[in-house]
Every structure is written in structure tokens, then in C-alpha cells.
Design a protein around this motif. Sequence first.
Motif, PDB file in Angstrom:
ATOM      1  N   TYR A   1       5.921   7.993  17.546  1.00 44.12           N
ATOM      2  CA  TYR A   1       4.812   7.378  16.495  1.00 44.12           C
ATOM      3  C   TYR A   1       5.064   5.928  16.395  1.00 44.12           C
ATOM      4  N   SER A   2       6.409   5.339  16.280  1.00 46.10           N
ATOM      5  CA  SER A   2       6.695   4.076  16.284  1.00 46.10           C
ATOM      6  C   SER A   2       6.302   3.279  17.389  1.00 46.10           C
ATOM      7  N   PHE A   3       6.499   4.161  18.679  1.00 43.79           N
ATOM      8  CA  PHE A   3       6.149   3.514  19.761  1.00 43.79           C
ATOM      9  C   PHE A   3       4.477   3.165  20.159  1.00 43.79           C
ATOM     10  N   SER A   4       3.654   4.203  19.398  1.00 48.22           N
ATOM     11  CA  SER A   4       2.384   4.262  19.520  1.00 48.22           C
ATOM     12  C   SER A   4       1.807   2.961  18.564  1.00 48.22           C
ATOM     13  N   GLN A   5       2.725   2.519  17.835  1.00 44.85           N
ATOM     14  CA  GLN A   5       2.233   1.357  16.958  1.00 44.85           C
ATOM     15  C   GLN A   5       2.876   0.077  17.410  1.00 44.85           C
ATOM     16  N   LEU A   6       3.888   0.196  18.350  1.00 40.98           N
ATOM     17  CA  LEU A   6       4.680  -1.106  18.848  1.00 40.98           C
ATOM     18  C   LEU A   6       4.438  -1.237  20.334  1.00 40.98           C
ATOM     19  N   GLY A   7       4.255  -0.470  21.038  1.00 38.34           N
ATOM     20  CA  GLY A   7       3.859  -0.367  22.428  1.00 38.34           C
ATOM     21  C   GLY A   7       5.509  -0.035  23.010  1.00 38.34           C
ATOM     22  N   MET A   8       5.347   0.208  24.318  1.00 36.81           N
ATOM     23  CA  MET A   8       6.845   0.702  24.853  1.00 36.81           C
ATOM     24  C   MET A   8       7.587  -0.524  24.911  1.00 36.81           C
ATOM     25  N   LEU A   9       7.295  -1.815  25.486  1.00 38.88           N
ATOM     26  CA  LEU A   9       8.253  -2.725  25.598  1.00 38.88           C
ATOM     27  C   LEU A   9       8.911  -2.822  23.945  1.00 38.88           C
ATOM     28  N   SER A  10       8.206  -3.489  23.107  1.00 46.35           N
ATOM     29  CA  SER A  10       8.649  -3.664  21.929  1.00 46.35           C
ATOM     30  C   SER A  10       9.590  -2.631  21.240  1.00 46.35           C
ATOM     31  N   GLY A  11       8.841  -1.388  21.542  1.00 43.04           N
ATOM     32  CA  GLY A  11       9.917  -0.110  20.893  1.00 43.04           C
ATOM     33  C   GLY A  11      11.083  -0.148  21.704  1.00 43.04           C
ATOM     34  N   ILE A  12      11.286  -0.435  22.885  1.00 38.09           N
ATOM     35  CA  ILE A  12      12.689  -0.272  23.452  1.00 38.09           C
ATOM     36  C   ILE A  12      13.417  -1.521  22.807  1.00 38.09           C
ATOM     37  N   LEU A  13      12.853  -2.770  22.714  1.00 36.79           N
ATOM     38  CA  LEU A  13      13.616  -3.830  22.753  1.00 36.79           C
ATOM     39  C   LEU A  13      13.999  -3.697  20.996  1.00 36.79           C
ATOM     40  N   PHE A  14      13.177  -3.457  20.224  1.00 37.91           N
ATOM     41  CA  PHE A  14      13.510  -3.172  18.770  1.00 37.91           C
ATOM     42  C   PHE A  14      14.758  -2.136  18.556  1.00 37.91           C
ATOM     43  N   GLN A  15      14.756  -1.185  19.393  1.00 41.13           N
ATOM     44  CA  GLN A  15      15.853  -0.252  19.254  1.00 41.13           C
ATOM     45  C   GLN A  15      16.969  -0.882  19.636  1.00 41.13           C
ATOM     46  N   LEU A  16      17.283  -1.348  20.684  1.00 41.22           N
ATOM     47  CA  LEU A  16      18.285  -2.145  21.155  1.00 41.22           C
ATOM     48  C   LEU A  16      18.957  -3.247  20.086  1.00 41.22           C
ATOM     49  N   PHE A  17      17.818  -4.010  19.554  1.00 37.25           N
ATOM     50  CA  PHE A  17      18.130  -5.120  18.768  1.00 37.25           C
ATOM     51  C   PHE A  17      18.701  -4.575  17.276  1.00 37.25           C
ATOM     52  N   TYR A  18      18.126  -3.486  16.854  1.00 41.06           N
ATOM     53  CA  TYR A  18      18.209  -3.078  15.636  1.00 41.06           C
ATOM     54  C   TYR A  18      19.510  -2.181  15.598  1.00 41.06           C
ATOM     55  N   GLY A  19      19.585  -1.383  16.726  1.00 36.88           N
ATOM     56  CA  GLY A  19      20.981  -0.921  17.292  1.00 36.88           C
ATOM     57  C   GLY A  19      22.216  -1.945  16.948  1.00 36.88           C
ATOM     58  N   LEU A  20      22.107  -3.060  17.513  1.00 37.44           N
ATOM     59  CA  LEU A  20      23.265  -3.783  17.640  1.00 37.44           C
ATOM     60  C   LEU A  20      23.367  -4.509  15.989  1.00 37.44           C
ATOM     61  N   MET A  21      22.255  -4.669  15.477  1.00 34.18           N
ATOM     62  CA  MET A  21      22.325  -5.158  14.167  1.00 34.18           C
ATOM     63  C   MET A  21      23.062  -4.432  13.108  1.00 34.18           C
ATOM     64  N   GLY A  22      22.634  -3.043  13.169  1.00 31.33           N
ATOM     65  CA  GLY A  22      23.156  -2.018  12.489  1.00 31.33           C
ATOM     66  C   GLY A  22      24.687  -1.713  12.630  1.00 31.33           C
ATOM     67  N   SER A  23      25.173  -1.908  13.728  1.00 35.10           N
ATOM     68  CA  SER A  23      26.688  -1.706  14.155  1.00 35.10           C
ATOM     69  C   SER A  23      27.429  -3.021  13.413  1.00 35.10           C
ATOM     70  N   TRP A  24      26.565  -4.213  13.351  1.00 37.47           N
ATOM     71  CA  TRP A  24      27.390  -5.366  12.932  1.00 37.47           C
ATOM     72  C   TRP A  24      27.502  -5.260  11.593  1.00 37.47           C
ATOM     73  N   THR A  25      26.418  -4.637  10.729  1.00 35.57           N
ATOM     74  CA  THR A  25      26.699  -4.748   9.572  1.00 35.57           C
ATOM     75  C   THR A  25      27.398  -3.564   9.058  1.00 35.57           C
ATOM     76  N   ALA A  26      27.698  -2.291   9.676  1.00 34.54           N
ATOM     77  CA  ALA A  26      28.574  -1.485   9.301  1.00 34.54           C
ATOM     78  C   ALA A  26      30.055  -1.965   9.600  1.00 34.54           C
ATOM     79  N   TYR A  27      29.952  -2.779  10.677  1.00 33.47           N
ATOM     80  CA  TYR A  27      31.294  -3.346  10.763  1.00 33.47           C
ATOM     81  C   TYR A  27      31.766  -4.125   9.540  1.00 33.47           C
ATOM     82  N   LEU A  28      30.565  -4.932   8.969  1.00 32.20           N
ATOM     83  CA  LEU A  28      31.198  -5.853   7.657  1.00 32.20           C
ATOM     84  C   LEU A  28      31.324  -4.900   6.523  1.00 32.20           C
ATOM     85  N   ILE A  29      30.765  -3.683   6.410  1.00 28.97           N
ATOM     86  CA  ILE A  29      30.959  -3.056   5.207  1.00 28.97           C
ATOM     87  C   ILE A  29      32.417  -2.312   5.349  1.00 28.97           C
TER      88      ILE A  29
END
Length: 460
Positions: free
Chosen positions: A51-79
Motif C-alpha cells: 500500500y505504501s509502495f502504491s503511494q511512493l512508487g517502486m524506487l522511493s519505496g525501496i530507497l526509504f526502506q533501506l534508509f529508514y532501516g539504517l536509521m532505525g538500527s542507529w537509534t536502537a544502538y543509541l538506546i
Amino acid sequence: MASEKVETIVAGNYTEMEREEADRPKSASSRLSKILWHGGSVAQVLLTLPYSFSQLGMLSGILFQLFYGLMGSWTAYLISVLYVEYRTRKEREKVDFRNHVIQWFEVLDGLLGRHWRNIGLFFNCTFLLFGSVIQLIACASNIYYINDNLDKRTWTYIFGACCATTVFIPSFHNYRIWSFLGLLMTTYTAWYLTIASLLHGQVEGVKHSAPSTMVLYFTGATNILYTFGGHAVTVEIMHAMWKPQKFKLIYLIATVYVLTLTLPSASAVYWAFGDTLLTHSNALSLLPRTRFRDAAVILMLIHQFITFGFACTPLYFVWEKLLRIHNTKSLFKRALARLPVVIPIWFLAIIFPFFGPINSTVGSLLVSFTVYIIPAMAHMVTFAPSTARENAVERPPSFMGGWVGHYCINIFVVGWVLIVGFGFGGWASMVNFVRQIDTFGLFAKCYQCPRTAPPQPHKA
């Protein structure tokens, strides 16, 4: 001499944990469980990512997953760094945590004071409250595609009663094996979505017009922000681990594994159904009913029940501490005291049954602060004094630029999430959420229930 005693106290509990862990059998399943058991869940968002991909498009959907996956891992590390810092300081003061579960707001309180504690408590509890609401909505949405004799609102009543039984589960220690099994269930569902979509093929006249509007684009982006921001229970999970220092590495490995599930499944479903997903936030609703789809639904229901327990248990702990019964050994007394926590969750799931849009709203307004902004800012303020940096239990690795590198990354995280996640994402998500209310109304009896048969594959 005094210094040696302090060091003994600091190492005491961790050494004891490691010794207990060393005595446990090292079977292959226990090793795998140790790697995968990190407390997160992508169960319900797995079904809304197409559903999010239908809002973002294929390319943005993939890039946002990679980007936020990395950012989420970073803040988990901080916690995890802040947790270990807090616990070490308290153990130097001879504080005993054997009958006490450390929580995020207590870490903030111990390191930064009561104002940080109150802010952290508000955002964390509100996020966990709505996280539990989302699990109930997901349960009702999924079971409907196996049995539509009852509407989704009625199924919410039923699953609310079922999820209330989590009041009898004492702590996160009791979720170890269930969390591991839950990940296997998610794995099956992800690959079912991928394979079933590819076999189904593209529907006739399929269109992939995203991104089309700013509202839809940032709504989809904040749903992915929510996907990789599920570590609101990080501290409680770490406290249940034998070696909490290893959490950050485990979480990173788990995030990489999650990406191997979410990227193929979301891409395949969006490829097959395109813009049709804009009115079908649950990916299972578009696939034809088979025994494989029924199996995916049942496994998701079980996993969402487990995830409900994950989200609710920290709320139970906070409530117990408020009532001053957290240290009681009576399971029945604790269970009875926990029941009032479930009632508002149940009620909110009935009021706002908007599967998909509610993820984006919670992501932009709550996850942005709880999981990204507050941890990054807390880390910077905690280690702002030079003495705190010199005496830090865990110092930044040199390959990440040391303290300067850490501060640069933290400033970027705060700025990005505040502007893109909370600002644009909050605006877009609220606009979309209000549209759902205008279209379906509050207390909707059957949100997005299918009125026609699922689209047929395109025949060449």
C-alpha cells in the motif's frame, strides 16, 4: 581499594548473566533464536508496505526502506548505549534490578532528570498504546478474509477479549520462544506474498502512477518510518537478555533479515496490482483465496497476538509501578491490576479501524519522537560534558568518527525526522486520516470490505 570494589559491582550482574548463558545448551536452534530474538515486529506493516509502495512508487519505496532501516538500527544502538550507561551507573550505587524491569523513561530519568523522563514516558506510552490498537485492527482485518460471516468490528470485539489474556504473561522472558516462532510466521507470509503475486501476474490494465500527490507520498514514507521504528520496547527487551550489550549487533542483523522479507514482498505485490492497492491497504485482500493464503492469515493472527503482548507489556509495567505492585509475586494480583490497560486499547481499535492509514499517523506523530528524535537528543545531552565522554561505558568506535561522528549523525537524524517525518509526514498522515473518517466514519463496521471479486490475472 574502593575502585576495585566498584569495578566488581559493575561487572557483577553482567558476569552472572554470561555465566548462566554459558551453562545453557548451545543447540543450533538456541543460537538462531538468540540472533533473531530482538523484540521487533513487521507483521502488520508487512501487509501495508505494498500500500505504501502504491503511494511512493517502486524506487522511493525501496530507497526509504533501506534508509529508514539504517536509521532505525542507529537509534536502537543509541538506546542500547544509554541503557548500559544507566545500568552501570546504578550498579555502582549498588542498586539491585533482580526484581525490577528497567524501562526507557527510567533510563532518561536516571541520566537526564525528570523533565526528560516525563517527555519519554508520554511519547513511549502513547506509542505503545496505539501500537497495541494497530495489532487489534490488523487481527480483525486479517481474519475477515477467512471468515466474512462476521464484520470486522465484531471480529475486533472477539480479538480484544483474546488479547486481554496477555495480562497473565509476567515478563518478556516468557516471549522468547514465541518471538522466534513469530519471525518464522512472518517469513512464511512475506514469501507467500512474493510468490503468490508473481504467479498471479499483473492485473488487466495495471497502472503504477505513484508518486501522484504530496499527501500520498509522505503518508507512504511515514508508514515505512513506522516499519523500522518498532523498538519502543528496546530497553525492556535488553533487560530480559542475558547479554544486553550484544543487543545493538543483534538488532542490526535482524534489520537486514527483515529487509530480505519486506523488499521482495512489497515490490512483487505492487508490481502485480499497482494502483489498486490505494484502496486495499491490506495486501491479502487482493490475492485469491487458497489454502496458502489461509495459512498466511492464521500465522499472522498468531504473530499479531504475540506482538500485542510485546506492545502491551511495557504499559503493564508502567501501570504496576504506578499502583506500586510491580514487585509483587502474585501473578493473579498483577493480572487483575493490568486489565484497565486493555480496555482503552479495545475501545480505540473500534473507533479508528483504519488499517494502513493509522500506521502512518502513529509513525509521524509518535514514532518520530519516541524512536528517533528523543534517543538521538538524549545521547547528545548525556555525553555533552567532557567527563561523561571520558568515563563512558561504551565509547564510539573510531571508524564512525568517534564522538564528532556520532554528534553529526545524531544532528542529521533529529533534523530529518523532525522536518520530513514529523512535519511533512504528520501533515500528510493527518489529511489522509481525516479523509478516512469522512469516507467511512468513526466506528466503521467493515473498513475497506471487498464489494467485488478480486481482480483476475491479465491474459495475454
